[in-house]
Scaffold this motif. Structure first.
Motif, PDB file in Angstrom:
ATOM      1  N   CYS A   1       2.932  -7.145   0.980  1.00  0.00           N
ATOM      2  CA  CYS A   1       3.396  -6.059   2.021  1.00  0.00           C
ATOM      3  C   CYS A   1       3.872  -4.954   1.273  1.00  0.00           C
ATOM      4  N   THR A   2       3.544  -3.664   1.793  1.00  0.00           N
ATOM      5  CA  THR A   2       3.759  -2.272   1.340  1.00  0.00           C
ATOM      6  C   THR A   2       4.648  -1.568   2.109  1.00  0.00           C
TER       7      THR A   2
ATOM      8  N   GLY B   1       4.341   2.570  -1.570  1.00  0.00           N
ATOM      9  CA  GLY B   1       3.802   1.999  -2.791  1.00  0.00           C
ATOM     10  C   GLY B   1       2.871   2.846  -3.552  1.00  0.00           C
TER      11      GLY B   1
ATOM     12  N   LEU C   1       0.763   0.724  -6.805  1.00  0.00           N
ATOM     13  CA  LEU C   1      -0.109  -0.273  -5.878  1.00  0.00           C
ATOM     14  C   LEU C   1      -1.504  -0.538  -6.574  1.00  0.00           C
TER      15      LEU C   1
ATOM     16  N   ALA D   1      -3.051  -7.435   3.715  1.00  0.00           N
ATOM     17  CA  ALA D   1      -1.777  -6.437   3.488  1.00  0.00           C
ATOM     18  C   ALA D   1      -0.997  -5.902   4.686  1.00  0.00           C
TER      19      ALA D   1
ATOM     20  N   ASP E   1       1.274  -2.950   6.212  1.00  0.00           N
ATOM     21  CA  ASP E   1       1.973  -1.828   5.703  1.00  0.00           C
ATOM     22  C   ASP E   1       3.055  -1.420   6.789  1.00  0.00           C
TER      23      ASP E   1
ATOM     24  N   SER F   1       4.105   3.369   6.008  1.00  0.00           N
ATOM     25  CA  SER F   1       4.196   4.357   4.780  1.00  0.00           C
ATOM     26  C   SER F   1       3.698   5.860   5.178  1.00  0.00           C
TER      27      SER F   1
ATOM     28  N   THR G   1      -0.048   5.250   0.311  1.00  0.00           N
ATOM     29  CA  THR G   1      -0.305   3.629   0.148  1.00  0.00           C
ATOM     30  C   THR G   1      -1.293   3.376   1.260  1.00  0.00           C
TER      31      THR G   1
ATOM     32  N   ASP H   1       4.617  -8.699  -3.819  1.00  0.00           N
ATOM     33  CA  ASP H   1       5.055  -7.098  -3.810  1.00  0.00           C
ATOM     34  C   ASP H   1       4.073  -6.222  -4.140  1.00  0.00           C
ATOM     35  N   GLN H   2       4.289  -5.100  -3.915  1.00  0.00           N
ATOM     36  CA  GLN H   2       3.451  -3.832  -4.202  1.00  0.00           C
ATOM     37  C   GLN H   2       3.407  -3.505  -5.546  1.00  0.00           C
ATOM     38  N   ASP H   3       4.174  -3.399  -6.362  1.00  0.00           N
ATOM     39  CA  ASP H   3       4.572  -2.902  -7.542  1.00  0.00           C
ATOM     40  C   ASP H   3       4.482  -3.725  -9.000  1.00  0.00           C
TER      41      ASP H   3
END
Length: 343
Positions: free
Chosen positions: A46-47, A50, A54, A73, A75, A78, A82, A130-132
């Motif tokens: 999930c973004t 990010g 990413l 993915a 989003d 965003s 992203t 997570d994205q990070d």
């Protein structure tokens, strides 16, 4: 254990009662994961805004020692780069490695649940991402080593500690090590691991899909922990960190480690946040009550009844209910919450 045989779709075997068909031969369901081809993992990513981290996370997927995976993915609208980064990797990677979808734009928990319940996703196992963060190269391999030992009709969820890093990926510590066994009694009042570490099987996913994506739960990972333990499944907490959990100014949910985090939780307790969280989780659990084991149905009812009692009976019955947190300080906080009527 969940006694019903759940329908478990797979690209490499079909279940038939308590056996499965592998290479044309009937074998016990518990052996299905050792037979045939390598298990496929659907990474549920999930973004939202990010762009900064990413690409590094996507590269850590590519570096996995277990290479049978695909990324889904979602989003959440965003406005930065992203989406462009996702499109770039979709072109860069082989066809089918990455698919991009629009999230419900109702927060991260709703986004993860929407992916969990998406009917078009079909794999042997599912990993929240997570994205990070940055995954260790053996993250999926460690999870599957345990998950593949569990019979396919038993809901199973793997989670682990994390290695804490700063915004520049420099190590700054590790998440707390929990020693008490995972259980529904624990899950009612605490989530032991972040969703970014979680990997689960089809039997667990079917429970989450049955519950539905429109659940007003606090977090998707706490919800998964409650559902799997409540319905007689198995949870494995790995003491070995499997990813680098990035701590930065834009974290939606950061680590609970350290005195600053403890003071924050005390503040939230006095503000009634813990009580509101319990209200939401309990309401969601009652919609799946028919799937809970008889023991956990009784536990849930005892916990709910105790919350509405007067002071002394409330404290006594909360203690007798059997709910617990993982640490001494956590359990002191639990009793304090019961005394203050904030549970």
């Amino acid at each position: 254990m969940l006694m019903e045989q759940l329908k478990v779709p797979s690209s490499r075997f079909k279940t038939a009662g308590t056996v499965c068909l592998s290479d044309g031969m009937a074998v016990p369901a518990s052996q299905c994961m050792q037979a045939g081809q390598v298990s496929k993992v659907a990474i549920l990513l999930c973004t939202f805004h990010g762009q900064r981290y990413l690409a590094e996370q996507l590269e850590s997927f590519a570096a996995q020692s277990h290479q049978s995976w695909e990324v889904w993915a979602s989003d959440d609208g965003s406005k930065d780069d992203t989406y462009s980064i996702l499109v770039e990797y979709k072109k860069k990677w082989p066809v089918g490695r990455l698919s991009i979808h629009s999230g419900p734009a109702e927060g991260f928990a709703a986004n993860f649940l929407s992916l969990t319940c998406r009917a078009s996703i079909n794999a042997d196992f599912y990993a929240y991402s997570d994205q990070d963060d940055v995954w260790e190269a053996d993250k999926l391999a460690r999870a599957l080593a345990w998950l593949e030992s569990i019979p396919v009709n038993v809901p199973a969820l793997y989670c682990s500690r994390t290695r804490l890093v700063d915004a520049d990926n420099n190590e700054i510590g590790v998440s707390p090590l929990f020693s008490k066994a995972p259980s529904f009694a624990n899950a009612l009042v605490q989530n032991i691991a972040g969703g970014n570490t979680m990997v689960f099987n089809n039997a667990a996913r079917e429970l989450l899909r049955e519950a539905g994506e429109n659940k007003s739960v606090i977090t998707h990972d706490w919800w998964a922990y409650m559902v799997v333990t409540g319905c007689g499944g198995q949870v494995h907490y790995d003491a070995v960190p499997t990813l680098r959990y990035r701590q930065h100014g834009d974290n939606v949910v950061g680590t609970n480690n350290g005195w600053a985090a403890r003071l924050k939780r005390i503040r939230m307790l006095f503000q009634g946040r813990f009580k509101r969280w319990n209200d939401g989780n309990i309401a969601a659990l009652f919609t799946l009550e028919h799937r809970l084991t008889p023991e956990n149905q009784a536990l849930l009812r005892r916990f709910v009844d105790a919350r509405s009692m007067s002071l002394i009976p409330r404290v006594v019955h909360i203690k007798r209910s059997g709910v617990y947190r993982q640490t001494l300080l956590g359990n002191i906080g639990l009793i304090a919450a019961a005394i203050l009527g904030k549970i």
